[in-house]
Structure formats: structure tokens, C-alpha cells
Design a protein around this motif. Structure first.
Motif, PDB file in Angstrom:
ATOM      1  N   LYS A  53      27.880 -46.348   5.973  1.00  0.00           N
ATOM      2  CA  LYS A  53      27.297 -47.024   4.808  1.00  0.00           C
ATOM      3  C   LYS A  53      26.612 -48.316   5.201  1.00  0.00           C
ATOM      4  O   LYS A  53      25.476 -48.589   4.793  1.00  0.00           O
ATOM      5  CB  LYS A  53      28.375 -47.298   3.761  1.00  0.00           C
ATOM      6  CG  LYS A  53      27.841 -47.984   2.515  1.00  0.00           C
ATOM      7  CD  LYS A  53      28.913 -48.148   1.452  1.00  0.00           C
ATOM      8  CE  LYS A  53      28.338 -48.811   0.198  1.00  0.00           C
ATOM      9  NZ  LYS A  53      29.363 -48.953  -0.872  1.00  0.00           N
ATOM     10  N   ARG A  56      23.464 -47.677   7.318  1.00  0.00           N
ATOM     11  CA  ARG A  56      22.346 -47.198   6.484  1.00  0.00           C
ATOM     12  C   ARG A  56      21.659 -48.350   5.766  1.00  0.00           C
ATOM     13  O   ARG A  56      20.431 -48.369   5.638  1.00  0.00           O
ATOM     14  CB  ARG A  56      22.851 -46.169   5.476  1.00  0.00           C
ATOM     15  CG  ARG A  56      23.206 -44.828   6.083  1.00  0.00           C
ATOM     16  CD  ARG A  56      23.509 -43.785   5.018  1.00  0.00           C
ATOM     17  NE  ARG A  56      24.042 -42.568   5.634  1.00  0.00           N
ATOM     18  CZ  ARG A  56      25.326 -42.242   5.640  1.00  0.00           C
ATOM     19  NH1 ARG A  56      26.215 -43.018   5.016  1.00  0.00           N
ATOM     20  NH2 ARG A  56      25.735 -41.143   6.243  1.00  0.00           N
ATOM     21  N   VAL A  57      22.437 -49.306   5.273  1.00  0.00           N
ATOM     22  CA  VAL A  57      21.838 -50.465   4.605  1.00  0.00           C
ATOM     23  C   VAL A  57      20.944 -51.222   5.573  1.00  0.00           C
ATOM     24  O   VAL A  57      19.806 -51.582   5.254  1.00  0.00           O
ATOM     25  CB  VAL A  57      22.920 -51.397   4.035  1.00  0.00           C
ATOM     26  CG1 VAL A  57      22.285 -52.663   3.461  1.00  0.00           C
ATOM     27  CG2 VAL A  57      23.724 -50.697   2.942  1.00  0.00           C
ATOM     28  N   LEU A  59      19.483 -50.133   8.362  1.00  0.00           N
ATOM     29  CA  LEU A  59      18.301 -49.329   8.707  1.00  0.00           C
ATOM     30  C   LEU A  59      17.287 -49.340   7.561  1.00  0.00           C
ATOM     31  O   LEU A  59      16.070 -49.410   7.787  1.00  0.00           O
ATOM     32  CB  LEU A  59      18.714 -47.905   9.040  1.00  0.00           C
ATOM     33  CG  LEU A  59      19.510 -47.703  10.335  1.00  0.00           C
ATOM     34  CD1 LEU A  59      19.988 -46.255  10.448  1.00  0.00           C
ATOM     35  CD2 LEU A  59      18.677 -48.083  11.558  1.00  0.00           C
ATOM     36  N   SER A  60      17.777 -49.283   6.329  1.00  0.00           N
ATOM     37  CA  SER A  60      16.868 -49.261   5.182  1.00  0.00           C
ATOM     38  C   SER A  60      16.100 -50.567   5.046  1.00  0.00           C
ATOM     39  O   SER A  60      15.025 -50.602   4.433  1.00  0.00           O
ATOM     40  CB  SER A  60      17.644 -48.982   3.890  1.00  0.00           C
ATOM     41  OG  SER A  60      18.425 -50.104   3.495  1.00  0.00           O
ATOM     42  N   LYS A  61      16.652 -51.654   5.622  1.00  0.00           N
ATOM     43  CA  LYS A  61      15.991 -52.955   5.583  1.00  0.00           C
ATOM     44  C   LYS A  61      15.224 -53.255   6.865  1.00  0.00           C
ATOM     45  O   LYS A  61      14.783 -54.383   7.093  1.00  0.00           O
ATOM     46  CB  LYS A  61      17.022 -54.052   5.304  1.00  0.00           C
ATOM     47  CG  LYS A  61      17.657 -53.963   3.915  1.00  0.00           C
ATOM     48  CD  LYS A  61      16.599 -54.043   2.826  1.00  0.00           C
ATOM     49  CE  LYS A  61      17.186 -53.907   1.444  1.00  0.00           C
ATOM     50  NZ  LYS A  61      16.142 -53.974   0.376  1.00  0.00           N
ATOM     51  N   ASP A  81      22.429 -38.207   9.541  1.00  0.00           N
ATOM     52  CA  ASP A  81      21.151 -38.825   9.190  1.00  0.00           C
ATOM     53  C   ASP A  81      20.879 -40.060  10.041  1.00  0.00           C
ATOM     54  O   ASP A  81      19.720 -40.359  10.380  1.00  0.00           O
ATOM     55  CB  ASP A  81      21.113 -39.188   7.704  1.00  0.00           C
ATOM     56  CG  ASP A  81      22.198 -40.179   7.324  1.00  0.00           C
ATOM     57  OD1 ASP A  81      23.365 -39.975   7.708  1.00  0.00           O
ATOM     58  OD2 ASP A  81      21.881 -41.172   6.635  1.00  0.00           O
ATOM     59  N   GLN A  85      17.832 -40.845  13.040  1.00  0.00           N
ATOM     60  CA  GLN A  85      16.944 -42.014  13.013  1.00  0.00           C
ATOM     61  C   GLN A  85      16.971 -42.811  14.316  1.00  0.00           C
ATOM     62  O   GLN A  85      16.209 -43.774  14.455  1.00  0.00           O
ATOM     63  CB  GLN A  85      17.338 -42.944  11.860  1.00  0.00           C
ATOM     64  CG  GLN A  85      17.129 -42.355  10.479  1.00  0.00           C
ATOM     65  CD  GLN A  85      17.498 -43.336   9.379  1.00  0.00           C
ATOM     66  OE1 GLN A  85      16.840 -44.363   9.203  1.00  0.00           O
ATOM     67  NE2 GLN A  85      18.555 -43.026   8.645  1.00  0.00           N
TER      68      GLN A  85
END
Length: 280
Positions: A53, A56-57, A59-61, A81, A85
């Protein structure tokens, strides 16, 4: 099992480790927080994000991963996932027991990601357009730092500033406790007096007990268009110079003769009460 093997064959950077001497895994085992941070060249430093979790945060930023350490069972499971990446970056994997020996503890969610630090923005860049800012002075507990960032993100704080004697928000435990909120709220270090925020149009509110303090629910505080909320340590509190320089000294009303709250809890209360309300 066939599915996992097929998936692994497609990701050529998956490296099965069988010992603690595997080249390249030092970032997850022997490097200290100070070595990861690289004080002299912070733009070349690293930090560790733990759990799918949180990773992922990040990577999303747009934070850049450099290596992944992942329990075997998560490669085609919870972390699939994330593995996809990683591109050509190494993905180290092994048994739960070996990874526990490597890192010194049993991984909470079975996945660690080494990520590259970024050059820090200036105070001006961080507070531009901000209406509510939290300033953290001399708070060194990593759990408190993580919890403060989580509250700041959840309760609408626009930015966080930290004095240099405060714990690094990218410390592994701080990142984990924040649940990735350190990647959601703009932040940077503040050098010199906190009163410099006056130059950016902020009024400052020092959270401290004193005879001159006003209650947190004083309507004047919420009416301020730009407000910086200054939080200090639980034991010593804020330095007297910080309190003297502040526009407001603010206390949280207490019951049962309780004199204070944990700094993370106090920050959450202050952020909620002093949030910008005209958009509600």
C-alpha cells in the motif's frame, strides 16, 4: 506454481537470493538510515518504503524505485503490480525466514522498496498557495512524525515544515506509520527562525501552555487566511523564543486535569479545529 514460474520468466530482473551475502542487497540490510540519507549529497540518497500500500502511494506520486525486496509468495500475489512497474530494476526475493534474517525483523507485509530521494524544495515553493501549514520543531520520535503526516494529509493541511533537529520523514518507520502520507503532503526543512513565515503572509500559532494562551476554539484563529500551526516535543515543549515570536499561543482545552496530549494526537486535534471551513 506454473503461473508463478511463467510470470517470473517474463520479469528478467527477479533475483533469487540464498544467502545474506548477495551483492546488491546492502540497501535493505547493512546501510543505516544516515547512510541511506546521505547528508552531504541528499539528491543521491535513498529511503525504504514498506508494504504494498505504501509503495503504491509513492509510485503514484512519481517517486523512483531502485530495488525491491519481496517474499516469494507476493511476486505473483499482493505485489504483482509493483513488480511490473520495476522495469529493469532488480527484484530480490527469497523465503520469509531468510528475508527476516536479512532485514533483522519479520516483514509486516512482505515487501520493501528502495526509492531515490529528491532534491528538497524551498520553503517558498512549499507554502506557495497554502492556507494551513504545520511546523514541526525538534520532534525526534519516528512514530510521532509518521502519525503527524497522516493527520495532516487526512485533515486538509497544505504543507509541513520541519526544523533540522526533527526526525527525517523518510525514515523507514515514519514512512510506514504515515501509511504513505509523507508522499501526499508537500514538505521541506525550514532553516532559521519560524517567524520568517510572516514574510509569506502567515500568522503563526504556537501550541503551548502559558498564561497568555488562547483556546483552540477561539474564532480569531479560524478567521486567519493563512495560519502556521507550530508543534513541539511532548517533554520540553516549544522553545520560549518560538513562543515569544508567535502571533498566538494556543492551548487545547482539557478535562480531568490532564495537562497535555501526545504531540501526534495534539496535532490531529489542532488540524481538525483550525481547518479551512469556507469550502464545506
Amino acid at each position: 506454481m506454473q503461473i508463478i514460474l511463467y510470470f517470473c520468466m517474463q520479469i528478467m530482473n527477479i533475483i533469487e537470493i540464498s544467502s545474506l551475502e548477495e551483492p546488491g542487497i546492502e540497501v535493505f540490510s547493512t546501510l543505516t538510515e544516515a547512510q541511506l540519507r546521505m547528508e552531504l549529497e541528499p539528491e543521491k540518497g535513498l529511503f525504504i518504503a514498506e508494504s504494498p500500500k505504501v509503495i503504491r502511494v509513492a509510485l503514484s506520486k512519481g517517486w523512483e524505485p531502485t530495488a525491491l525486496l519481496c517474499e516469494r509468495r507476493h511476486i505473483d500475489g499482493d505485489a504483482r503490480d509493483i513488480v511490473e512497474q520495476m522495469g529493469d530494476k532488480p527484484v530480490y526475493t527469497g523465503s520469509r525466514e531468510l528475508l527476516a534474517r536479512l532485514t533483522g525483523y519479520t516483514l509486516t507485509r512482505g515487501v520493501l522498496c528502495a526509492m531515490r530521494r529528491r532534491p528538497m524544495p524551498t520553503v517558498r515553493q512549499v507554502v506557495e498557495g497554502a492556507r494551513r501549514v504545520v511546523v514541526i520543531e525538534a520532534v525526534t520520535d519516528t512514530t510521532n512524525i509518521g502519525a503527524i503526516f497522516r493527520s495532516a494529509a487526512a485533515l486538509g493541511i497544505d504543507a509541513v515544515l520541519l526544523t533540522r533537529d526533527t526526525c527525517d520523514p523518510l525514515n523507514r518507520r515514519a514512512v510506514r506509520v504515515s501509511m504513505g502520507s509523507v508522499f501526499l503532503v508537500p514538505w521541506t526543512w525550514i532553516d532559521g527562525p519560524i517567524s520568517q513565515l510572516h514574510d509569506y503572509g502567515f500568522k503563526t500559532a504556537a501550541m503551548a501552555l502559558s498564561e497568555q494562551s488562547v483556546s483552540l476554539d477561539d474564532p480569531q484563529l479560524n478567521s486567519e487566511p493563512r495560519l502556521a500551526i507550530i508543534m513541539g516535543t511532548e517533554g520540553d515543549g516549544l522553545p520560549q523564543t518560538t513562543i515569544d515570536d508567535a502571533d498566538y499561543t494556543v492551548r487545547i482545552p482539557m478535562a480531568h486535569n490532564v495537562d497535555s496530549l501526545n504531540v501526534a494526537a495534539a496535532t490531529a486535534v489542532a488540524c481538525w479545529q483550525l481547518r479551512v471551513r469556507n469550502e464545506e
